[in-house]
Write a protein that holds these residues in place. Structure first.
Motif, PDB file in Angstrom:
ATOM      1  N   MET A  88     -46.277 -64.840  67.332  1.00 19.53           N
ATOM      2  CA  MET A  88     -45.560 -65.049  66.075  1.00 19.53           C
ATOM      3  C   MET A  88     -46.237 -64.276  64.936  1.00 19.53           C
ATOM      4  SD  MET A  88     -42.899 -66.913  66.656  1.00 19.53           S
ATOM      5  CE  MET A  88     -42.319 -67.682  68.190  1.00 19.53           C
ATOM      6  N   ALA A  89     -47.563 -64.263  64.933  1.00 20.90           N
ATOM      7  CA  ALA A  89     -48.293 -63.509  63.907  1.00 20.90           C
ATOM      8  C   ALA A  89     -48.000 -62.015  64.037  1.00 20.90           C
ATOM      9  CB  ALA A  89     -49.793 -63.772  64.026  1.00 20.90           C
ATOM     10  N   THR A 145     -38.433 -79.844  54.662  1.00 14.65           N
ATOM     11  CA  THR A 145     -39.292 -78.965  53.881  1.00 14.65           C
ATOM     12  C   THR A 145     -40.502 -78.588  54.732  1.00 14.65           C
ATOM     13  OG1 THR A 145     -38.630 -79.959  51.779  1.00 14.65           O
ATOM     14  CG2 THR A 145     -40.707 -78.750  51.794  1.00 14.65           C
ATOM     15  N   VAL A 146     -40.764 -77.299  54.827  1.00 12.04           N
ATOM     16  CA  VAL A 146     -41.967 -76.800  55.498  1.00 12.04           C
ATOM     17  C   VAL A 146     -42.895 -76.268  54.422  1.00 12.04           C
ATOM     18  CG1 VAL A 146     -42.899 -75.183  57.202  1.00 12.04           C
ATOM     19  CG2 VAL A 146     -40.620 -76.173  57.549  1.00 12.04           C
ATOM     20  N   VAL A 147     -44.140 -76.738  54.424  1.00 10.37           N
ATOM     21  CA  VAL A 147     -45.108 -76.304  53.417  1.00 10.37           C
ATOM     22  C   VAL A 147     -46.308 -75.667  54.113  1.00 10.37           C
ATOM     23  CG1 VAL A 147     -44.411 -78.088  51.776  1.00 10.37           C
ATOM     24  CG2 VAL A 147     -46.290 -78.542  53.351  1.00 10.37           C
ATOM     25  N   GLY A 148     -46.929 -74.719  53.417  1.00 12.98           N
ATOM     26  CA  GLY A 148     -48.107 -74.066  53.963  1.00 12.98           C
ATOM     27  C   GLY A 148     -49.078 -73.703  52.865  1.00 12.98           C
ATOM     28  N   SER A 149     -50.334 -73.633  53.222  1.00 14.15           N
ATOM     29  CA  SER A 149     -51.378 -73.272  52.267  1.00 14.15           C
ATOM     30  C   SER A 149     -51.462 -71.747  52.118  1.00 14.15           C
ATOM     31  CB  SER A 149     -52.743 -73.798  52.741  1.00 14.15           C
ATOM     32  OG  SER A 149     -52.712 -75.187  52.903  1.00 14.15           O
ATOM     33  N   HIS A 150     -52.247 -71.330  51.159  1.00 14.58           N
ATOM     34  CA  HIS A 150     -52.595 -69.918  51.003  1.00 14.58           C
ATOM     35  C   HIS A 150     -53.190 -69.411  52.321  1.00 14.58           C
ATOM     36  CE1 HIS A 150     -54.405 -66.265  49.641  1.00 14.58           C
ATOM     37  NE2 HIS A 150     -55.640 -66.722  49.736  1.00 14.58           N
ATOM     38  N   GLU A 151     -52.683 -68.310  52.821  1.00 15.67           N
ATOM     39  CA  GLU A 151     -53.084 -67.648  54.067  1.00 15.67           C
ATOM     40  C   GLU A 151     -52.439 -68.232  55.320  1.00 15.67           C
ATOM     41  OE1 GLU A 151     -57.320 -67.237  54.308  1.00 15.67           O
ATOM     42  OE2 GLU A 151     -57.367 -65.661  52.775  1.00 15.67           O
ATOM     43  N   THR A 152     -51.829 -69.422  55.242  1.00 13.05           N
ATOM     44  CA  THR A 152     -51.093 -69.926  56.403  1.00 13.05           C
ATOM     45  C   THR A 152     -49.844 -69.063  56.589  1.00 13.05           C
ATOM     46  OG1 THR A 152     -51.885 -72.182  56.110  1.00 13.05           O
ATOM     47  CG2 THR A 152     -49.861 -71.899  57.375  1.00 13.05           C
ATOM     48  N   TRP A 153     -49.669 -68.545  57.798  1.00 15.10           N
ATOM     49  CA  TRP A 153     -48.600 -67.595  58.114  1.00 15.10           C
ATOM     50  C   TRP A 153     -48.682 -66.400  57.161  1.00 15.10           C
ATOM     51  CZ3 TRP A 153     -43.604 -70.997  59.120  1.00 15.10           C
ATOM     52  CH2 TRP A 153     -43.883 -71.926  60.138  1.00 15.10           C
ATOM     53  N   SER A 154     -49.908 -65.945  56.919  1.00 10.82           N
ATOM     54  CA  SER A 154     -50.180 -64.739  56.124  1.00 10.82           C
ATOM     55  C   SER A 154     -49.678 -64.820  54.683  1.00 10.82           C
ATOM     56  CB  SER A 154     -49.552 -63.498  56.797  1.00 10.82           C
ATOM     57  OG  SER A 154     -50.028 -63.364  58.117  1.00 10.82           O
ATOM     58  N   ALA A 155     -49.506 -66.032  54.164  1.00 12.77           N
ATOM     59  CA  ALA A 155     -48.992 -66.177  52.795  1.00 12.77           C
ATOM     60  C   ALA A 155     -50.048 -65.777  51.774  1.00 12.77           C
ATOM     61  CB  ALA A 155     -48.566 -67.618  52.558  1.00 12.77           C
ATOM     62  N   GLN A 198     -44.474 -61.394  62.705  1.00 11.55           N
ATOM     63  CA  GLN A 198     -44.477 -61.507  61.253  1.00 11.55           C
ATOM     64  C   GLN A 198     -45.133 -60.288  60.608  1.00 11.55           C
ATOM     65  OE1 GLN A 198     -46.534 -64.923  59.625  1.00 11.55           O
ATOM     66  NE2 GLN A 198     -45.571 -64.661  57.621  1.00 11.55           N
ATOM     67  N   GLY A 199     -46.268 -59.871  61.148  1.00  5.83           N
ATOM     68  CA  GLY A 199     -46.979 -58.728  60.586  1.00  5.83           C
ATOM     69  C   GLY A 199     -46.200 -57.434  60.749  1.00  5.83           C
ATOM     70  N   GLN A 200     -45.609 -57.236  61.938  1.00  2.81           N
ATOM     71  CA  GLN A 200     -44.860 -56.004  62.194  1.00  2.81           C
ATOM     72  C   GLN A 200     -43.646 -55.882  61.274  1.00  2.81           C
ATOM     73  OE1 GLN A 200     -45.217 -53.451  65.114  1.00  2.81           O
ATOM     74  NE2 GLN A 200     -47.244 -54.072  64.416  1.00  2.81           N
ATOM     75  N   GLY A 201     -43.003 -57.017  60.991  1.00  2.64           N
ATOM     76  CA  GLY A 201     -41.797 -56.996  60.172  1.00  2.64           C
ATOM     77  C   GLY A 201     -42.042 -57.310  58.710  1.00  2.64           C
ATOM     78  N   ASN A 202     -43.316 -57.549  58.349  1.00  2.22           N
ATOM     79  CA  ASN A 202     -43.624 -57.956  56.970  1.00  2.22           C
ATOM     80  C   ASN A 202     -42.715 -59.118  56.559  1.00  2.22           C
ATOM     81  OD1 ASN A 202     -44.973 -57.852  54.493  1.00  2.22           O
ATOM     82  ND2 ASN A 202     -43.475 -56.434  53.613  1.00  2.22           N
ATOM     83  N   ILE A 203     -42.611 -60.114  57.437  1.00  2.40           N
ATOM     84  CA  ILE A 203     -41.664 -61.221  57.258  1.00  2.40           C
ATOM     85  C   ILE A 203     -42.304 -62.322  56.414  1.00  2.40           C
ATOM     86  CG2 ILE A 203     -40.239 -62.927  58.454  1.00  2.40           C
ATOM     87  CD1 ILE A 203     -40.377 -61.050  60.945  1.00  2.40           C
ATOM     88  N   GLU A 204     -41.595 -62.781  55.406  1.00  5.02           N
ATOM     89  CA  GLU A 204     -42.098 -63.853  54.553  1.00  5.02           C
ATOM     90  C   GLU A 204     -42.155 -65.170  55.338  1.00  5.02           C
ATOM     91  OE1 GLU A 204     -43.304 -63.661  51.539  1.00  5.02           O
ATOM     92  OE2 GLU A 204     -42.924 -61.509  51.370  1.00  5.02           O
ATOM     93  N   PRO A 205     -43.110 -66.072  55.007  1.00  4.07           N
ATOM     94  CA  PRO A 205     -43.200 -67.360  55.703  1.00  4.07           C
ATOM     95  C   PRO A 205     -41.882 -68.141  55.711  1.00  4.07           C
ATOM     96  CG  PRO A 205     -45.145 -67.033  54.344  1.00  4.07           C
ATOM     97  CD  PRO A 205     -44.209 -65.894  54.033  1.00  4.07           C
TER      98      PRO A 205
END
Length: 368
Positions: A287-288, A348-358, A291-298
């Motif tokens: 998944m990472a 609602t899905v929440v994530g911290s700074h850097e979770t899923w590259s945010a 996400q990285g290859q497509g520059n996909i937002e969380p």
């Protein structure tokens, strides 16, 4: 003076591109595959105009029947393009049987539809062998199907699949979401990969970025990239069924198209909201990579892919720890991923700074 005119051409079905002999040969070849899926209630013999199933022989007294049908989307094109026909049938079964188990139903019997322009029995038999494998994993019988040879409908080598499954649940044991309450816990069961949703995006990335599918994956040097992408959808039936029948699960959500955001609200009653913490489980390397290859937002990840969670359980707080232990013993990888709270029906899905590259703390909401 009479002229000799050639007789009119004699047309045959074969001349139109359809081989009856190839179809009959395929039925003979897949007969043993179907028989290998036999279970109480079905003898899994092919060849009639339909398949019988005996609910009493399957052990039911007052069952409700539940039906589901599905395909595997553009994952089938990935299988075709890279000669990976052997497991796509598991995906077909998985998409149907996982939709039945979330309603509390045991999958009983399965039928498949295989359509192509010109029948290649080697490919078709490999696909059906995968369907039989999926049926055995799910404990249901492959009792029939349809193989359609349709010249002009498909490009050379292409085929499409559809699956149809019927299950049963004793009256009163069905999962409808009516037992879900504020304070309930969300447990997530790990997925095996992308499963069968999001492949139009995967294939677009592969084409645009020139992925070398037959090279080791950047994130897993032990496996070819194509094999990580074609990994079949996990079937959760046998691990979940005993706990459904024991009344230990309030609701289940199969994470398919729409991801976590859109699938979890489907099992919630009005007035309840699912809150999911993306920090609660490690982002799978596949998944990472996507996400990285497509520059996909969380936020886009949460509504496109399963993000590592293929099934979400809603359970009572007091049941969460013991059920997690029992599911782990049954072979599942289990994470406590959130809770049910009062509020508008949705997720609602929440994530911290850097979770899923945010780059900052983030939140995504879908109203159900």
């Amino acid at each position: 003076m009479a002229t000799n005119t050639p007789p009119p051409e004699s047309y045959t079905y074969a001349k139109a591109g359809v081989s009856i002999a190839a179809g009959n040969a395929l039925v003979r070849a897949i007969g043993p595959l179907a028989r290998s899926t036999a279970r109480p209630g079905a003898d899994a013999e092919l060849g009639g105009f339909g398949g019988f199933f005996d609910l009493k022989a399957a052990g039911y007294t007052d069952p409700l029947l539940v039906a589901a049908n599905d395909g595997v989307g553009t994952k089938v094109k990935l299988a075709i393009d890279h000669d990976r026909h052997d497991a796509i049938g598991i995906d077909l079964v998985a998409m149907c049987v996982n939709d039945l188990i979330v309603q509390g139903a045991e999958p009983l019997f399965f039928l498949d539809y295989f359509a192509t322009g010109k029948l290649d029995n080697g490919v078709a038999e490999r696909v059906v062998a995968g369907i039989a494998d999926g049926c055995k994993i799910a404990g249901c019988a492959l009792i029939g199907g349809e193989t359609a040879e349709m010249p002009g409908m498909y490009a050379a080598g292409d085929y499409d699949l559809a699956g149809f499954c019927v299950g049963a649940v004793e009256r009163g044991q069905q999962l409808t979401g009516d037992r879900v309450a504020a304070g309930d816990v969300l447990l997530g069961l790990a997925s095996s990969g992308v499963h069968s949703n999001g492949y139009s995006l995967v294939r677009r990335l592969a084409d645009d970025l020139g992925w070398r599918m037959n090279r080791p994956a950047l994130f897993d040097q032990e496996r070819l990239l194509i094999d990580t992408l074609i990994e079949p959808t996990r079937i959760y039936v046998k691990s979940l069924l005993p706990f459904i029948r024991a009344g230990r699960i309030h609701a289940l959500a199969h994470i398919t198209g729409g991801g976590l955001l859109e699938n979890v609200p489907r099992v919630l009653p009005a007035g309840l909201h699912a809150r999911i913490d993306a920090d609660a489980w490690p982002q799978p390397r596949l998944m990472a990579f996507l996400q990285g290859q497509g520059n996909i937002e969380p936020v886009e990840m949460a509504r496109t892919f399963n993000c590592g969670i293929g099934m979400v359980l809603v359970v009572a707080e007091g049941e969460a720890e013991s059920l997690s232990h029992d599911l782990a013993a049954a072979g599942e990888t289990v994470f406590r991923i959130g809770e049910i709270v009062a509020g508008e029906r949705g997720c609602t899905v929440v994530g911290s700074h850097e979770t899923w590259s945010a780059r900052a703390a983030w939140s995504a909401t879908h109203d159900g």
